[in-house]
Motif scaffolding. Structure first.
Motif, short mmCIF file in Angstrom:
data_model
loop_
_atom_site.label_atom_id
_atom_site.label_comp_id
_atom_site.label_asym_id
_atom_site.label_seq_id
_atom_site.Cartn_x
_atom_site.Cartn_y
_atom_site.Cartn_z
N TRP A 1 0.85 6.84 -6.70
CA TRP A 1 -0.26 7.80 -6.88
C TRP A 1 0.24 9.24 -6.80
CZ3 TRP A 1 -2.80 10.23 -2.33
CH2 TRP A 1 -3.83 11.10 -2.71
N LEU B 1 1.94 1.93 -3.52
CA LEU B 1 0.81 2.44 -4.29
C LEU B 1 0.56 3.92 -3.99
CD1 LEU B 1 -1.69 -0.57 -4.06
CD2 LEU B 1 -0.24 0.11 -6.00
N ILE B 2 0.73 4.32 -2.73
CA ILE B 2 0.59 5.73 -2.35
C ILE B 2 1.65 6.57 -3.07
CG2 ILE B 2 0.83 7.39 -0.45
CD1 ILE B 2 -0.38 5.23 1.39
N PHE C 1 2.05 1.43 9.98
CA PHE C 1 1.35 0.18 9.64
C PHE C 1 1.86 -0.98 10.48
CE2 PHE C 1 0.43 1.71 5.01
CZ PHE C 1 -0.50 2.60 5.52
N PRO D 1 0.82 -1.23 0.00
CA PRO D 1 0.00 0.00 0.00
C PRO D 1 0.84 1.27 0.00
CG PRO D 1 -0.13 -1.10 2.13
CD PRO D 1 0.54 -2.05 1.20
#
Length: 430
Positions: free
Chosen positions: A212, A208-209, A393, A205
């Motif tokens: 983005w 992916l951040i 996380f 994740p």
């Protein structure tokens, strides 16, 4: 003639300066080497006593190699708890079969020790190369101080001198970052990392951040790397990681084994009144990982003010542990899964490097996500976001100081920037 003498004098001074700089560059490597040599001398190369879950990994390796095992391997196997029960949990073979092979095949503790030393030295060298790419943004003095501090980092020392799975995993991540523009090296390093530890999924994740936010290139090579690494992780999960006990809910509520003195007893008494927990009939202790927990379990816990307080306090305790302050055993001099002297370093680093580095990384992450900070290089932004989100996380799962490697190097650089505030980030003068 006078101008010629001045020119020669100037060149001589430059040569002397370069020689001194080279010696200064070598200082982190010398420090790490001296500490490693001292540990080798004190332990007579018997480093396996400091490796977490060594008996679990070595038992797998011993059974894998069969008749190929050395006499040393047979002696080690006879002295460890070879019947260590982990249910269907089987480790990925990368670490036990490849990394422990100097013990199994060569029968040499020295060869295994050298393997850890090379990974430690390699980590410092690759960090040096990464920082060199950022010379236009990070002052040379900050770079030098960071390399020295990293070479003494207790998280680096305990993960590499006694080579753990996390030490190999962290080295592979540093390698992938150092060679981020080389498709083959980057991809292979990340594939091996995805096969080593199940917590590699935490990185997805975050990647992916960053993707983005355009912090990593959106070219076909990067897309292919992400796809291949995701496929390799899913494959490894299907073969090995799915056998790991528990699920996210178990780890989210897990209080034990992370150095929370006093909190574990309270947690057991509180949680057992809210949810069904498995109690080991032999040890007569709660086994959080083998308890059948789900989302309803969390709702049952947080349905009261006490439960909300429990979840919040557990999250921050885990964060504190990840950042190097694992309370249990800090005051003991007996080594247990670490070198006792590293506990002093760990406390020092927690307050002066890891904690301030983490808080500043959170502040910078907010600015980066909100696009308020446009001055930093994209790679700096990527490393800051990767580190801050990894800590956040991971604080919901199992949190031990050794799991912070290799992100401790980013925290160290940020903290040194804070402590040397007189040296501006954009100042290129050495």
């Amino acid at each position: 003639m006078k101008d010629l003498i001045c020119l020669l004098s100037s060149k001589k001074k430059q040569m002397i300066k370069k020689i001194l700089l080279r010696k200064y560059y070598l200082f982190p490597y010398i420090l790490y080497s001296l500490i490693t040599a001292f540990i080798w001398y004190q332990t007579k190369f018997d480093l396996i006593q400091f490796i977490p879950d060594f008996s679990f990994y070595f038992s797998y390796a011993y059974k894998f190699w069969g008749s190929w095992n050395s006499d040393l391997a047979s002696n080690i196997f006879s002295n460890i708890n070879s019947q260590l029960y982990r249910g269907e949990w089987q480790p990925s073979p990368i670490y036990p079969v490849l990394i422990l092979s100097p013990l199994n095949i060569l029968g040499s503790k020295i060869a295994f020790a050298l393997e850890g030393y090379l990974i430690g030295i390699g980590s410092i060298y690759f960090l040096d190369r990464i920082l060199s790419e950022l010379n236009s943004q990070i002052n040379q003095r900050v770079k030098y101080f960071s390399l020295i501090a990293f070479s003494l980092s207790p998280i680096l020392l305990t993960n590499t001198i006694a080579l753990s799975t996390n030490g190999v995993w962290g080295f592979l991540l540093i390698t992938a970052t150092c060679f981020s523009n080389r498709f083959f090296i980057r991809t292979v390093a990340l594939i091996f990392a995805s096969f080593l530890r199940p917590n590699s999924i935490v990185l997805l994740p975050i990647i992916l951040i960053c993707y983005w936010k355009y912090l990593i290139p959106r070219n076909n090579g990067i897309k292919l790397t992400i796809f291949i690494v995701l496929f390799s992780y899913v494959t490894c999960y299907a073969i090995y990681f799915k056998g790991y006990p528990g699920n996210f809910i178990n780890y989210f509520l897990l209080p034990n084994g992370q150095g929370f003195v006093g909190f574990e007893d309270y947690a057991g008494q509180f949680l057992i009144s809210k949810i069904d927990l498995y109690v080991d009939p032999i040890k007569n202790k709660i086994d959080y990982l083998y308890s059948d927990l789900n989302l309803k379990s969390i709702f049952n816990v947080v349905s009261t003010p006490e439960g909300i307080n429990y979840v919040i306090q557990l999250f921050f305790l885990k964060m504190k542990s990840l950042l190097g302050y694992n309370i249990k055993g800090l005051y003991e001099v007996r080594a247990e899964s670490s070198f006792w002297a590293s506990k002093i370093l760990r406390t020092f680093y927690h307050y002066f490097f890891y904690l301030p580095g983490f808080f500043l990384s959170i502040k910078s992450t907010i600015s980066i996500v909100l696009e308020k900070n446009k001055s930093y290089d994209k790679k700096i932004k990527f490393l800051i976001i990767l580190t801050s989100f990894f800590i956040l996380f991971s604080s919901t799962l199992i949190a031990l100081p050794r799991y912070t490697f290799p992100f401790d190097c980013v925290l160290i650089v940020i903290a040194i920037l804070f402590w040397t505030s007189s040296i501006r980030l954009m100042d290129n003068k050495s």
